[in-house]
Scaffold this motif. Structure first.
Motif, PDB file in Angstrom:
ATOM      1  N   ALA A  28     -94.721  25.534  19.963  1.00 63.62           N
ATOM      2  CA  ALA A  28     -94.484  26.927  20.521  1.00 63.62           C
ATOM      3  C   ALA A  28     -94.183  27.919  19.488  1.00 63.62           C
ATOM      4  CB  ALA A  28     -93.236  26.554  21.353  1.00 63.62           C
ATOM      5  N   VAL A  29     -93.597  27.484  18.396  1.00 58.24           N
ATOM      6  CA  VAL A  29     -93.360  28.439  17.217  1.00 58.24           C
ATOM      7  C   VAL A  29     -94.745  28.585  16.176  1.00 58.24           C
ATOM      8  CG1 VAL A  29     -90.987  28.248  17.361  1.00 58.24           C
ATOM      9  CG2 VAL A  29     -92.189  26.779  15.581  1.00 58.24           C
ATOM     10  N   GLY A  30     -95.665  27.913  16.717  1.00 57.75           N
ATOM     11  CA  GLY A  30     -96.889  28.208  15.784  1.00 57.75           C
ATOM     12  C   GLY A  30     -97.306  27.509  14.749  1.00 57.75           C
ATOM     13  N   SER A  31     -96.485  26.024  14.439  1.00 50.47           N
ATOM     14  CA  SER A  31     -96.663  25.169  13.572  1.00 50.47           C
ATOM     15  C   SER A  31     -98.096  24.201  13.817  1.00 50.47           C
ATOM     16  CB  SER A  31     -95.240  24.584  13.360  1.00 50.47           C
ATOM     17  OG  SER A  31     -94.857  25.433  12.508  1.00 50.47           O
ATOM     18  N   VAL A  32     -98.258  23.605  12.967  1.00 51.06           N
ATOM     19  CA  VAL A  32     -99.279  22.402  12.947  1.00 51.06           C
ATOM     20  C   VAL A  32     -98.606  21.291  12.953  1.00 51.06           C
ATOM     21  CG1 VAL A  32    -101.500  21.404  11.786  1.00 51.06           C
ATOM     22  CG2 VAL A  32    -101.276  23.673  11.979  1.00 51.06           C
ATOM     23  N   VAL A  33     -98.507  20.460  13.862  1.00 55.27           N
ATOM     24  CA  VAL A  33     -97.729  19.252  13.929  1.00 55.27           C
ATOM     25  C   VAL A  33     -98.484  17.896  13.500  1.00 55.27           C
ATOM     26  CG1 VAL A  33     -96.768  17.395  15.509  1.00 55.27           C
ATOM     27  CG2 VAL A  33     -96.394  19.933  15.987  1.00 55.27           C
ATOM     28  N   ILE A  34     -97.930  17.445  12.321  1.00 55.82           N
ATOM     29  CA  ILE A  34     -98.477  16.079  11.758  1.00 55.82           C
ATOM     30  C   ILE A  34     -97.599  15.105  11.923  1.00 55.82           C
ATOM     31  CG2 ILE A  34     -99.360  15.224   9.598  1.00 55.82           C
ATOM     32  CD1 ILE A  34    -100.550  17.767   8.910  1.00 55.82           C
ATOM     33  N   PRO A  35     -98.114  14.174  12.518  1.00 59.26           N
ATOM     34  CA  PRO A  35     -97.190  12.532  12.800  1.00 59.26           C
ATOM     35  C   PRO A  35     -97.100  11.817  11.440  1.00 59.26           C
ATOM     36  CG  PRO A  35     -98.946  13.003  14.320  1.00 59.26           C
ATOM     37  CD  PRO A  35     -99.254  13.806  13.270  1.00 59.26           C
ATOM     38  N   VAL A  36     -95.935  11.698  10.874  1.00 57.09           N
ATOM     39  CA  VAL A  36     -95.986  11.038   9.592  1.00 57.09           C
ATOM     40  C   VAL A  36     -94.621   9.869   9.787  1.00 57.09           C
ATOM     41  CG1 VAL A  36     -95.641  11.158   7.167  1.00 57.09           C
ATOM     42  CG2 VAL A  36     -96.914  12.957   8.284  1.00 57.09           C
ATOM     43  N   THR A  69     -87.966  17.571  31.660  1.00 62.97           N
ATOM     44  CA  THR A  69     -86.969  18.267  32.305  1.00 62.97           C
ATOM     45  C   THR A  69     -86.253  19.264  31.998  1.00 62.97           C
ATOM     46  OG1 THR A  69     -85.105  16.631  31.801  1.00 62.97           O
ATOM     47  CG2 THR A  69     -86.638  15.682  33.869  1.00 62.97           C
ATOM     48  N   ASN A  70     -86.008  19.533  30.869  1.00 69.08           N
ATOM     49  CA  ASN A  70     -85.224  20.457  30.643  1.00 69.08           C
ATOM     50  C   ASN A  70     -85.668  20.929  28.979  1.00 69.08           C
ATOM     51  OD1 ASN A  70     -83.250  22.267  29.270  1.00 69.08           O
ATOM     52  ND2 ASN A  70     -82.016  21.696  31.124  1.00 69.08           N
ATOM     53  N   ALA A  71     -85.940  22.222  28.822  1.00 72.50           N
ATOM     54  CA  ALA A  71     -86.608  22.898  27.796  1.00 72.50           C
ATOM     55  C   ALA A  71     -85.668  23.670  26.449  1.00 72.50           C
ATOM     56  CB  ALA A  71     -87.950  23.440  27.821  1.00 72.50           C
ATOM     57  N   THR A  72     -84.255  23.881  27.056  1.00 72.66           N
ATOM     58  CA  THR A  72     -83.384  24.499  26.211  1.00 72.66           C
ATOM     59  C   THR A  72     -83.161  23.642  24.661  1.00 72.66           C
ATOM     60  OG1 THR A  72     -81.176  23.693  26.788  1.00 72.66           O
ATOM     61  CG2 THR A  72     -82.235  25.440  28.067  1.00 72.66           C
ATOM     62  N   VAL A  73     -83.219  24.451  24.025  1.00 71.88           N
ATOM     63  CA  VAL A  73     -82.948  24.132  22.520  1.00 71.88           C
ATOM     64  C   VAL A  73     -81.589  24.635  21.892  1.00 71.88           C
ATOM     65  CG1 VAL A  73     -83.844  24.454  20.046  1.00 71.88           C
ATOM     66  CG2 VAL A  73     -85.171  24.184  22.090  1.00 71.88           C
ATOM     67  N   CYS A  74     -80.773  23.741  21.210  1.00 69.36           N
ATOM     68  CA  CYS A  74     -79.527  24.085  20.716  1.00 69.36           C
ATOM     69  C   CYS A  74     -79.687  23.787  19.312  1.00 69.36           C
ATOM     70  CB  CYS A  74     -78.382  23.274  21.139  1.00 69.36           C
ATOM     71  SG  CYS A  74     -76.926  23.357  20.252  1.00 69.36           S
ATOM     72  N   ALA A 111     -88.294  30.378  18.540  1.00 69.85           N
ATOM     73  CA  ALA A 111     -88.171  29.993  19.976  1.00 69.85           C
ATOM     74  C   ALA A 111     -87.956  31.099  20.670  1.00 69.85           C
ATOM     75  CB  ALA A 111     -87.168  28.718  19.933  1.00 69.85           C
ATOM     76  N   THR A 112     -87.001  31.883  20.728  1.00 67.87           N
ATOM     77  CA  THR A 112     -86.809  32.914  21.577  1.00 67.87           C
ATOM     78  C   THR A 112     -87.795  33.797  22.052  1.00 67.87           C
ATOM     79  OG1 THR A 112     -84.426  32.891  20.815  1.00 67.87           O
ATOM     80  CG2 THR A 112     -85.293  34.839  21.978  1.00 67.87           C
ATOM     81  N   ALA A 113     -88.551  34.075  20.730  1.00 64.89           N
ATOM     82  CA  ALA A 113     -89.607  34.817  20.881  1.00 64.89           C
ATOM     83  C   ALA A 113     -90.916  34.099  21.685  1.00 64.89           C
ATOM     84  CB  ALA A 113     -90.272  35.356  19.532  1.00 64.89           C
ATOM     85  N   ALA A 114     -90.779  32.864  21.569  1.00 64.89           N
ATOM     86  CA  ALA A 114     -91.882  31.973  22.072  1.00 64.89           C
ATOM     87  C   ALA A 114     -91.725  31.725  23.701  1.00 64.89           C
ATOM     88  CB  ALA A 114     -92.297  30.983  21.454  1.00 64.89           C
ATOM     89  N   GLY A 115     -90.686  32.276  24.268  1.00 66.23           N
ATOM     90  CA  GLY A 115     -90.142  32.171  25.602  1.00 66.23           C
ATOM     91  C   GLY A 115     -89.375  30.835  25.883  1.00 66.23           C
ATOM     92  N   VAL A 116     -88.881  30.174  24.491  1.00 68.93           N
ATOM     93  CA  VAL A 116     -87.947  29.109  24.857  1.00 68.93           C
ATOM     94  C   VAL A 116     -86.540  29.330  24.952  1.00 68.93           C
ATOM     95  CG1 VAL A 116     -87.421  26.692  23.699  1.00 68.93           C
ATOM     96  CG2 VAL A 116     -89.898  27.792  23.714  1.00 68.93           C
TER      97      VAL A 116
END
Lengths: 314, 314
Positions: A164-172, A2-7, A22-27
């Protein structure tokens, strides 16, 4: 979501870079830093930041932001206490380089908070706003903790931010992460330190003869000692295990050299591991398939795919 | 010196590069290699080479050449025996990466020969004629052994050759050299190997998370294992000492981490040594002054100046 803002709480190398990326990616992103100087620098660069932690967290609560803790480990507890007062219902993550101590502190100080730990494996040898880089996370691995019982909504928000910032997400899993970084990051700091120390233990002459193997093998020993210690000492138990195994293997090599004139076992093992690393580095991760975050057993299914070399791609 | 021709025995990476570099510098040079393929390649490149060791050494004897042994350590003894037969009066040096075992073999098989050991600290991770490079020695340190009793004429001829191909000549005692390379070259191969091994000991996942500290710290573990072993196992006793000191320091760090939660001593020591290395790397060596090679005590005087950071510049 519902809300995508980041603090972003803490605007050092990682936090500041994340605010910029994040800002550069439109977040939509805003942040807090304790130092008024850093706040001035970030504002001058056009960012929405404050040196008032309570007010920043109140705003995060109103906006249902994802709060990202990007302070050093040593500054964690007061931040958690402030979140308990101002924004206990917000989704929470962090970018600190160990995960078990953060998870334990969160569980103690913020029981019931929706927290999913994270760790972008990005450079940390410089610090301060001047060192921030919106491209820091591009192509880097960003571990997102996938322990049993993780909150699926928060997990997806953290993974979306990392992606969004270009990283490769690895679940660990949390403990798996800490064992892994002890082996591939914290131990290399200590083997570099001991290699440099032995090279410099007999005056300048050996250092004058040093060439590529010494230069590359000790590079990370050039990082500021307090920064190195903040990173490696925070992962004490897994690092103790890695150190003990290192000592055992070097002792076996010393004995093999003394008794049989060879270091075959160690050199062969090291070469095999390095070749495997080269292979993996040259191979882009395939995407996770067939897992819906939130379905029964999703955490285990994600971890299993990560073991097989897959990365989350949303 | 009366005759400046150089005879290079063995045309691998170092020997082949030396033949090319000497020729390019206007030094008359010819060479030998066991493999007819390499001889073909060198001839095709315009060099004066042969696969007949006896004939090559006969020619060196007639021309009073400086003979440079550039074979692997394992091929040394038959070459020395051939020199005893064909060219026992020639000035002799070598470019093998340990100096005490070579000096001992020369003393045993060629008593009375005029030998001064050398070691260009130049890259060795590739091999064969294709890998040779006439610029390999430019700016590299070339250790020329300056033991008490060294032959001044041979010393000067070796130093002149090293200087002609662009190297920085550092006079060092044989045993001092072997201790130094154990610390700054051979040990770094083993710490890289153990770092890579621990990183790869728990499956692929840790290697997938690895970043700069692992990549740089394990680079040299990627060198072919037989080549690494040929280099490090030839320096057994000094390497045993360096390994034992490494184990002691890592054990102290492990205990400090376990008992006091810190790795301060090791990280600080390593950082100090690395900074010193960076300082020395950034400072060109001043020239040796006031020493005439051949005057009483010249060997000790040269070594003393090398300790103070000076290099021989002819």
């Amino acid at each position: 979501m519902t809300n995508a803002t980041v603090c972003v709480v803490g605007l050092g190398l990682i936090g500041g870079s994340l605010l910029r990326a994040a800002t550069a990616a439109g977040v939509e992103a805003f942040g807090y830093n304790r130092s008024a100087v850093t706040v001035e620098q970030a504002r001058a660069a056009g960012h929405d930041v404050s040196d008032d932690l309570g007010a920043t967290l109140d705003r995060a609560a109103r906006a249902s932001s994802l709060i990202v803790i990007a302070t050093p480990m040593t500054a964690l507890d007061p931040v958690l206490d402030a979140i308990a007062v101002h924004a206990p219902d917000c989704a929470l993550t962090d970018v600190i380089s160990v995960k078990r101590p953060v998870a334990d502190a969160v569980a103690t100080r913020l029981p019931g908070v929706r927290y999913v730990g994270g760790h972008p494996m990005a450079g940390t040898s410089r610090s301060g706003w001047e060192a921030t880089d919106p491209g820091l996370f591009r192509g880097a691995v960003w571990v997102v903790a996938a322990d049993d019982g993780a909150d699926p909504d928060v997990w997806l928000r953290v993974a979306a931010l990392a992606t969004a910032v270009g990283s490769v997400v690895i679940p660990v899993a949390t403990d798996e992460h800490d064992r892994a970084v002890a082996a591939i990051s914290h131990l290399p700091h200590l083997t570099a330190a001991v290699t440099a120390t032995i090279g410099g233990a007999d005056g300048d002459l050996p250092l004058r003869l040093a060439a590529g193997s010494f230069r590359d093998g000790t590079r990370v020993a050039g990082t500021a000692p307090l920064l190195q210690r903040a990173i490696v000492e925070g992962n004490r138990l897994p690092l103790l295990n890695a150190l003990s195994e290192t000592i055992d293997r070097l002792t076996a090599a010393r004995d093999e050299l003394r008794d049989h004139g060879t270091v075959k076992v160690l050199v062969d093992d090291g070469h095999r591991a390095r070749l495997r690393y080269d292979e993996l580095s040259a191979t882009p991760a395939a995407p996770v398939t067939g897992v819906r975050v939130g379905d029964p057993g999703w955490e285990r299914a994600l971890r299993h795919q990560a073991y097989e070399g897959r990365a989350w791609q949303g």
